[in-house]
Design an enzyme around this catalytic site. Structure first.
Site, PDB file in Angstrom:
ATOM      1  N   LYS A 121      -9.590  28.075 -30.411  1.00 55.53           N
ATOM      2  CA  LYS A 121     -10.198  28.552 -31.656  1.00 55.53           C
ATOM      3  C   LYS A 121     -10.874  29.909 -31.488  1.00 55.53           C
ATOM      4  O   LYS A 121     -11.155  30.339 -30.366  1.00 55.53           O
ATOM      5  CB  LYS A 121     -11.187  27.507 -32.165  1.00 55.53           C
ATOM      6  N   TYR A 132      -4.852  22.433 -42.149  1.00 55.49           N
ATOM      7  CA  TYR A 132      -5.967  21.515 -42.422  1.00 55.49           C
ATOM      8  C   TYR A 132      -5.794  20.730 -43.720  1.00 55.49           C
ATOM      9  O   TYR A 132      -6.755  20.134 -44.216  1.00 55.49           O
ATOM     10  CB  TYR A 132      -7.291  22.289 -42.439  1.00 55.49           C
ATOM     11  N   PHE A 141     -16.263  19.702 -45.869  1.00 56.66           N
ATOM     12  CA  PHE A 141     -16.260  20.754 -44.846  1.00 56.66           C
ATOM     13  C   PHE A 141     -14.980  21.585 -44.833  1.00 56.66           C
ATOM     14  O   PHE A 141     -14.834  22.496 -44.024  1.00 56.66           O
ATOM     15  CB  PHE A 141     -16.514  20.169 -43.451  1.00 56.66           C
ATOM     16  N   ARG A 156      -6.203  15.106 -25.585  1.00 53.36           N
ATOM     17  CA  ARG A 156      -7.424  14.758 -26.327  1.00 53.36           C
ATOM     18  C   ARG A 156      -8.529  14.318 -25.361  1.00 53.36           C
ATOM     19  O   ARG A 156      -9.707  14.640 -25.565  1.00 53.36           O
ATOM     20  CB  ARG A 156      -7.134  13.711 -27.395  1.00 53.36           C
ATOM     21  N   THR A 200     -15.062  15.685 -30.576  1.00 56.55           N
ATOM     22  CA  THR A 200     -15.164  16.845 -31.470  1.00 56.55           C
ATOM     23  C   THR A 200     -16.526  17.523 -31.367  1.00 56.55           C
ATOM     24  O   THR A 200     -16.617  18.744 -31.362  1.00 56.55           O
ATOM     25  CB  THR A 200     -14.902  16.401 -32.927  1.00 56.55           C
ATOM     26  N   ARG A 226     -14.591  20.678 -24.410  1.00 60.43           N
ATOM     27  CA  ARG A 226     -15.596  20.889 -25.459  1.00 60.43           C
ATOM     28  C   ARG A 226     -17.017  20.787 -24.917  1.00 60.43           C
ATOM     29  O   ARG A 226     -17.898  21.510 -25.378  1.00 60.43           O
ATOM     30  CB  ARG A 226     -15.369  19.913 -26.600  1.00 60.43           C
ATOM     31  N   ASN A 267     -16.163  24.391 -31.583  1.00 55.96           N
ATOM     32  CA  ASN A 267     -15.957  23.484 -30.447  1.00 55.96           C
ATOM     33  C   ASN A 267     -14.786  23.890 -29.547  1.00 55.96           C
ATOM     34  O   ASN A 267     -14.272  23.086 -28.790  1.00 55.96           O
ATOM     35  CB  ASN A 267     -15.812  22.041 -30.928  1.00 55.96           C
ATOM     36  N   HIS A 276      -8.596  22.892 -30.654  1.00 56.00           N
ATOM     37  CA  HIS A 276      -8.012  21.854 -31.503  1.00 56.00           C
ATOM     38  C   HIS A 276      -6.826  21.265 -30.756  1.00 56.00           C
ATOM     39  O   HIS A 276      -6.076  21.988 -30.103  1.00 56.00           O
ATOM     40  CB  HIS A 276      -7.501  22.456 -32.826  1.00 56.00           C
ATOM     41  N   GLU A 309       2.370  19.945 -36.893  1.00 58.14           N
ATOM     42  CA  GLU A 309       1.608  21.128 -36.516  1.00 58.14           C
ATOM     43  C   GLU A 309       2.433  22.117 -35.696  1.00 58.14           C
ATOM     44  O   GLU A 309       2.361  23.324 -35.927  1.00 58.14           O
ATOM     45  CB  GLU A 309       0.352  20.723 -35.738  1.00 58.14           C
TER      46      GLU A 309
END
Length: 144
Positions: free
Chosen positions: A10, A50, A58, A86, A92, A103, A113, A116, A127
């Site tokens: 990110k 998203y 949010f 993950r 998250t 993270r 964070n 993704h 995705e």
């Protein structure tokens, strides 16, 4: 089972020079890096990415943040890739992420964070298609 997963480094992490460290950590899980590119996501792509969150309060903040700077998009492949990645990323919320996770080490808060990762094989397929064509996914056997 061999799976693919999308990872986005990110804007917060790219801006702090952490892209290489994050990609390296994911490669160190045994996953094969099969695609990689840097881009500045526009609003349209962000909204497609998203879309599952469009009704959440949010959503607009997510769009604003992910389009605020460049991201690094990567595809990893390997045994149980979605779960392995993950786990390596952690929860998250960086404050709740396991010690030593990406993270926990690099995230600043629940929004910033660092990374993704796809949450399922089905999500990963969708995705990956947003960011890469089939010809951009490399085919090779990772050597240990």
């Amino acid at each position: 089972m061999i799976e693919k997963s999308l990872v986005l480094v990110k804007p917060d992490a790219v801006g702090r020079g952490l892209s290489g460290a994050i990609i390296s950590r994911l490669e160190n899980t045994g996953m094969a890096l099969i695609a990689l590119k840097m881009l500045h996501m526009d609003q349209a792509l962000a909204k497609r990415h998203y879309a599952p969150h469009k009704e959440r309060p949010f959503f607009n903040g997510l769009i604003g943040f992910i389009t605020s700077g460049p991201v690094v998009a990567a595809v990893f492949e390997g045994d149980d890739a979605v779960s392995v990645i993950r786990t390596a990323m952690g929860a998250t919320d960086p404050a709740k992420a396991a010690t030593g996770s990406i993270r926990n080490d690099f995230g600043l808060d629940i929004e910033r964070n660092a990374v993704h990762g796809s949450d399922s094989v089905q999500t990963a397929t969708h995705e990956i298609g947003l960011y890469f064509t089939d010809t951009e996914l490399m085919r090779y056997t990772r050597k240990e």
